[in-house]
Design a protein around this motif. Structure first.
Motif, PDB file in Angstrom:
ATOM      1  N   LEU A  79       0.821  -1.197   0.000  1.00 52.52           N
ATOM      2  CA  LEU A  79       0.000   0.000   0.000  1.00 52.52           C
ATOM      3  C   LEU A  79       0.861   1.255   0.000  1.00 52.52           C
ATOM      4  O   LEU A  79       0.582   2.210  -0.745  1.00 52.52           O
ATOM      5  N   GLN A  80       1.915   1.265   0.815  1.00 55.91           N
ATOM      6  CA  GLN A  80       2.804   2.422   0.876  1.00 55.91           C
ATOM      7  C   GLN A  80       3.450   2.672  -0.476  1.00 55.91           C
ATOM      8  O   GLN A  80       3.559   3.832  -0.923  1.00 55.91           O
ATOM      9  N   GLN A  81       3.873   1.608  -1.155  1.00 53.17           N
ATOM     10  CA  GLN A  81       4.487   1.774  -2.466  1.00 53.17           C
ATOM     11  C   GLN A  81       3.492   2.317  -3.486  1.00 53.17           C
ATOM     12  O   GLN A  81       3.823   3.175  -4.303  1.00 53.17           O
ATOM     13  N   GLU A  82       2.266   1.824  -3.453  1.00 54.47           N
ATOM     14  CA  GLU A  82       1.250   2.291  -4.394  1.00 54.47           C
ATOM     15  C   GLU A  82       0.922   3.768  -4.170  1.00 54.47           C
ATOM     16  O   GLU A  82       0.728   4.529  -5.123  1.00 54.47           O
ATOM     17  N   LEU A  83       0.885   4.190  -2.905  1.00 54.77           N
ATOM     18  CA  LEU A  83       0.573   5.576  -2.598  1.00 54.77           C
ATOM     19  C   LEU A  83       1.725   6.511  -2.957  1.00 54.77           C
ATOM     20  O   LEU A  83       1.497   7.658  -3.366  1.00 54.77           O
ATOM     21  N   ASN A  84       2.961   6.028  -2.798  1.00 56.25           N
ATOM     22  CA  ASN A  84       4.129   6.882  -3.024  1.00 56.25           C
ATOM     23  C   ASN A  84       4.621   6.878  -4.459  1.00 56.25           C
ATOM     24  O   ASN A  84       5.358   7.782  -4.868  1.00 56.25           O
ATOM     25  N   SER A  85       4.257   5.845  -5.220  1.00 55.63           N
ATOM     26  CA  SER A  85       4.786   5.701  -6.576  1.00 55.63           C
ATOM     27  C   SER A  85       3.887   6.384  -7.600  1.00 55.63           C
ATOM     28  O   SER A  85       2.677   6.485  -7.421  1.00 55.63           O
ATOM     29  N   VAL A  86       4.527   6.864  -8.661  1.00 60.57           N
ATOM     30  CA  VAL A  86       3.798   7.345  -9.830  1.00 60.57           C
ATOM     31  C   VAL A  86       4.302   6.550 -11.018  1.00 60.57           C
ATOM     32  O   VAL A  86       5.259   5.784 -10.910  1.00 60.57           O
ATOM     33  N   ALA A  87       3.665   6.704 -12.163  1.00 60.63           N
ATOM     34  CA  ALA A  87       4.008   5.905 -13.340  1.00 60.63           C
ATOM     35  C   ALA A  87       5.499   6.001 -13.658  1.00 60.63           C
ATOM     36  O   ALA A  87       6.033   7.095 -13.834  1.00 60.63           O
ATOM     37  N   GLY A  88       6.143   4.849 -13.733  1.00 61.28           N
ATOM     38  CA  GLY A  88       7.550   4.799 -14.107  1.00 61.28           C
ATOM     39  C   GLY A  88       8.508   5.215 -13.006  1.00 61.28           C
ATOM     40  O   GLY A  88       9.715   5.251 -13.227  1.00 61.28           O
ATOM     41  N   ARG A  89       7.996   5.536 -11.810  1.00 56.79           N
ATOM     42  CA  ARG A  89       8.865   5.991 -10.716  1.00 56.79           C
ATOM     43  C   ARG A  89       8.502   5.255  -9.423  1.00 56.79           C
ATOM     44  O   ARG A  89       7.897   5.827  -8.513  1.00 56.79           O
ATOM     45  N   PRO A  90       8.851   3.989  -9.335  1.00 53.23           N
ATOM     46  CA  PRO A  90       8.512   3.202  -8.140  1.00 53.23           C
ATOM     47  C   PRO A  90       9.258   3.704  -6.912  1.00 53.23           C
ATOM     48  O   PRO A  90      10.401   4.154  -6.999  1.00 53.23           O
ATOM     49  N   GLN A  91       8.591   3.624  -5.774  1.00 51.71           N
ATOM     50  CA  GLN A  91       9.166   4.044  -4.508  1.00 51.71           C
ATOM     51  C   GLN A  91       9.018   2.901  -3.500  1.00 51.71           C
ATOM     52  O   GLN A  91       7.962   2.287  -3.421  1.00 51.71           O
ATOM     53  N   GLY A  92      10.071   2.628  -2.740  1.00 56.55           N
ATOM     54  CA  GLY A  92       9.962   1.622  -1.694  1.00 56.55           C
ATOM     55  C   GLY A  92      11.194   0.745  -1.605  1.00 56.55           C
ATOM     56  O   GLY A  92      12.149   0.898  -2.372  1.00 56.55           O
ATOM     57  N   ALA A 107      24.743  -7.770  -6.009  1.00 54.95           N
ATOM     58  CA  ALA A 107      25.189  -6.415  -5.662  1.00 54.95           C
ATOM     59  C   ALA A 107      25.178  -5.505  -6.885  1.00 54.95           C
ATOM     60  O   ALA A 107      24.743  -4.349  -6.811  1.00 54.95           O
ATOM     61  N   ARG A 108      25.640  -6.024  -7.998  1.00 56.86           N
ATOM     62  CA  ARG A 108      25.650  -5.221  -9.225  1.00 56.86           C
ATOM     63  C   ARG A 108      24.225  -4.933  -9.690  1.00 56.86           C
ATOM     64  O   ARG A 108      23.904  -3.826 -10.108  1.00 56.86           O
ATOM     65  N   PHE A 109      23.360  -5.947  -9.599  1.00 52.25           N
ATOM     66  CA  PHE A 109      21.965  -5.763  -9.994  1.00 52.25           C
ATOM     67  C   PHE A 109      21.308  -4.676  -9.145  1.00 52.25           C
ATOM     68  O   PHE A 109      20.626  -3.791  -9.654  1.00 52.25           O
ATOM     69  N   ALA A 110      21.532  -4.733  -7.832  1.00 48.58           N
ATOM     70  CA  ALA A 110      20.932  -3.746  -6.932  1.00 48.58           C
ATOM     71  C   ALA A 110      21.428  -2.335  -7.243  1.00 48.58           C
ATOM     72  O   ALA A 110      20.647  -1.375  -7.232  1.00 48.58           O
ATOM     73  N   ALA A 111      22.720  -2.209  -7.519  1.00 51.90           N
ATOM     74  CA  ALA A 111      23.279  -0.887  -7.809  1.00 51.90           C
ATOM     75  C   ALA A 111      22.711  -0.309  -9.101  1.00 51.90           C
ATOM     76  O   ALA A 111      22.360   0.884  -9.166  1.00 51.90           O
ATOM     77  N   LEU A 112      22.612  -1.131 -10.119  1.00 49.19           N
ATOM     78  CA  LEU A 112      22.077  -0.656 -11.401  1.00 49.19           C
ATOM     79  C   LEU A 112      20.583  -0.357 -11.300  1.00 49.19           C
ATOM     80  O   LEU A 112      20.083   0.593 -11.905  1.00 49.19           O
ATOM     81  N   LEU A 113      19.863  -1.172 -10.522  1.00 47.38           N
ATOM     82  CA  LEU A 113      18.431  -0.933 -10.337  1.00 47.38           C
ATOM     83  C   LEU A 113      18.206   0.389  -9.603  1.00 47.38           C
ATOM     84  O   LEU A 113      17.335   1.178  -9.975  1.00 47.38           O
ATOM     85  N   GLN A 114      18.999   0.646  -8.566  1.00 44.39           N
ATOM     86  CA  GLN A 114      18.841   1.875  -7.803  1.00 44.39           C
ATOM     87  C   GLN A 114      19.231   3.095  -8.637  1.00 44.39           C
ATOM     88  O   GLN A 114      18.620   4.162  -8.521  1.00 44.39           O
ATOM     89  N   ALA A 115      20.233   2.943  -9.501  1.00 43.19           N
ATOM     90  CA  ALA A 115      20.621   4.055 -10.372  1.00 43.19           C
ATOM     91  C   ALA A 115      19.504   4.385 -11.362  1.00 43.19           C
ATOM     92  O   ALA A 115      19.266   5.554 -11.681  1.00 43.19           O
ATOM     93  N   ARG A 116      18.816   3.359 -11.837  1.00 38.62           N
ATOM     94  CA  ARG A 116      17.709   3.573 -12.780  1.00 38.62           C
ATOM     95  C   ARG A 116      16.477   4.110 -12.064  1.00 38.62           C
ATOM     96  O   ARG A 116      15.767   4.967 -12.601  1.00 38.62           O
ATOM     97  N   HIS A 117      16.208   3.591 -10.871  1.00 41.55           N
ATOM     98  CA  HIS A 117      15.020   3.991 -10.099  1.00 41.55           C
ATOM     99  C   HIS A 117      15.483   4.494  -8.728  1.00 41.55           C
ATOM    100  O   HIS A 117      15.518   3.725  -7.760  1.00 41.55           O
ATOM    101  N   PRO A 118      15.844   5.762  -8.614  1.00 42.34           N
ATOM    102  CA  PRO A 118      16.364   6.283  -7.341  1.00 42.34           C
ATOM    103  C   PRO A 118      15.391   6.138  -6.173  1.00 42.34           C
ATOM    104  O   PRO A 118      15.821   6.192  -5.013  1.00 42.34           O
ATOM    105  N   GLY A 119      14.110   5.954  -6.450  1.00 45.19           N
ATOM    106  CA  GLY A 119      13.134   5.783  -5.380  1.00 45.19           C
ATOM    107  C   GLY A 119      13.150   4.399  -4.761  1.00 45.19           C
ATOM    108  O   GLY A 119      12.526   4.178  -3.719  1.00 45.19           O
ATOM    109  N   ILE A 120      13.849   3.444  -5.396  1.00 40.46           N
ATOM    110  CA  ILE A 120      13.949   2.086  -4.853  1.00 40.46           C
ATOM    111  C   ILE A 120      15.159   2.011  -3.925  1.00 40.46           C
ATOM    112  O   ILE A 120      16.255   2.439  -4.282  1.00 40.46           O
ATOM    113  N   ALA A 121      14.949   1.461  -2.744  1.00 37.44           N
ATOM    114  CA  ALA A 121      16.036   1.280  -1.772  1.00 37.44           C
ATOM    115  C   ALA A 121      16.289  -0.213  -1.591  1.00 37.44           C
ATOM    116  O   ALA A 121      15.640  -0.865  -0.772  1.00 37.44           O
ATOM    117  N   PRO A 122      17.201  -0.794  -2.380  1.00 39.39           N
ATOM    118  CA  PRO A 122      17.453  -2.244  -2.262  1.00 39.39           C
ATOM    119  C   PRO A 122      18.134  -2.605  -0.946  1.00 39.39           C
ATOM    120  O   PRO A 122      18.971  -1.866  -0.425  1.00 39.39           O
TER     121      PRO A 122
END
Length: 314
Positions: A79-92, A107-122
């Motif tokens: 629910l928190q992710q749905e409320l905080n996220s907008v299209a193409g910008r996931p948060q959580g 580790a590499r996957f997490a770093a690249l994912l976070q660089a692409r989606h700064p709102g994601i905290a792996p």
């Protein structure tokens, strides 16, 4: 009583199996954690934890409350992710658990994912295969990276995305350092490797089961000179001592900067172990899981995997 916070403390206790470490992970004192758990017991009118001088286990009623707590916290996060996220910008947050041999790729996957989606905290955790499976089942792990040939053994329905095939190498000190980093040597049989002093993972690790099976097929029984449950110790013991080790390609890749080391592909038998991402099959995946799965299937990421998973043999 803050029910949500108390449920988080309960889940932390399940994860760490220790009152002090659970309290530390929750950034509270141990008495505060104990008081919160007692308040939960008063709320539900039943004991939750088998108490002694140290944490023993949960009571049967505590196990039921724990399972409900995991589901409630998972729904809260969705629910928190749905409320905080907008299209193409996931948060959580995204909890990614990897078997130790695949941690460099995770580790590499997490770093690249976070660089692409700064709102994601792996949150990247090193866990055994059974721990990952339990975590996916209990919803405390969002995504796993490990041995896909194990999927189905526990009866858990998981979606898998194949990533690479683990190949094995003997890591040893080279006769002379190289100017270009880690050296690649000629192929060596598992039987030949069994005659060397080896530093290997401890018996409870699934990777050790794979290695022991390969030695058995080669007609050899190995008594390691050093045993550890730490991947870092495997590599450092070879750097510092007179032992060799058996490592999959992803870990060999991490050792590329060591000029004094040499990696030899192990053959006869050739051991190929599939590694992939795993997620629980649900009707409503989180926004962060959706973003992670999308990247895991992209050609961009597949190129990264090929370059960094240690595919050093043709």
């Amino acid at each position: 009583m803050n029910l949500l916070a108390s449920l988080r403390y309960l889940v932390a206790l399940d994860e760490h199996r220790h009152f002090g470490r659970a309290a530390q992970a929750c950034h509270i004192t141990q008495p505060a954690l104990s008081n919160a758990l007692r308040a939960l017991e008063e709320e539900f009118g039943t004991s939750i934890v088998k108490r002694g001088r140290a944490f023993a286990d949960f009571t049967p009623e505590g196990e039921r409350i724990l399972a409900s707590a995991q589901r409630m916290l998972h729904e809260h996060e969705l629910l928190q992710q749905e409320l905080n996220s907008v299209a193409g910008r996931p948060q959580g947050t995204l909890t990614l658990a990897a078997v130790p041999t695949a941690v460099p790729i995770a580790a590499r996957f997490a770093a690249l994912l976070q660089a692409r989606h700064p709102g994601i905290a792996p949150v990247v955790r090193s866990m055994s295969s059974p721990e990952i499976e339990v975590g996916l089942e209990s919803l405390s792990v969002d995504m796993g990276l490990g041995y896909t040939d194990r999927v189905g053994q526990r009866g858990i329905k998981l979606r898998t995305i194949d990533q690479y095939t683990e190949r094995y190498f003997l890591l040893r000190r080279a006769e002379s350092p190289s100017a270009d980093g880690l050296q690649m040597g000629p192929a060596m049989s598992w039987l030949e490797a069994s005659q060397l002093p080896l530093s290997l993972l401890t018996a409870e690790m699934h990777n050790r089961t794979i290695i022991d099976s390969a030695f058995a097929v080669a007609g050899a029984e190995v008594r390691p000179a050093i045993q550890t449950n730490s991947i870092l110790t495997l590599g450092l013991s070879v750097v510092a001592g007179a032992v060799c080790s058996v490592l999959p390609g992803a870990l060999v890749g991490v050792m590329r900067g060591y000029r004094e080391l040499e990696a030899l592909p192990l053959v006869h038998p050739e051991v190929l172990t599939p590694i992939g991402f795993m997620v629980a099959i649900t009707d409503r995946p989180s926004r962060t899981v959706e973003a992670a799965l999308a990247m895991a299937e992209e050609a961009f990421w597949q190129e990264q995997v090929a370059a960094h998973s240690g595919l050093l043999v043709a």
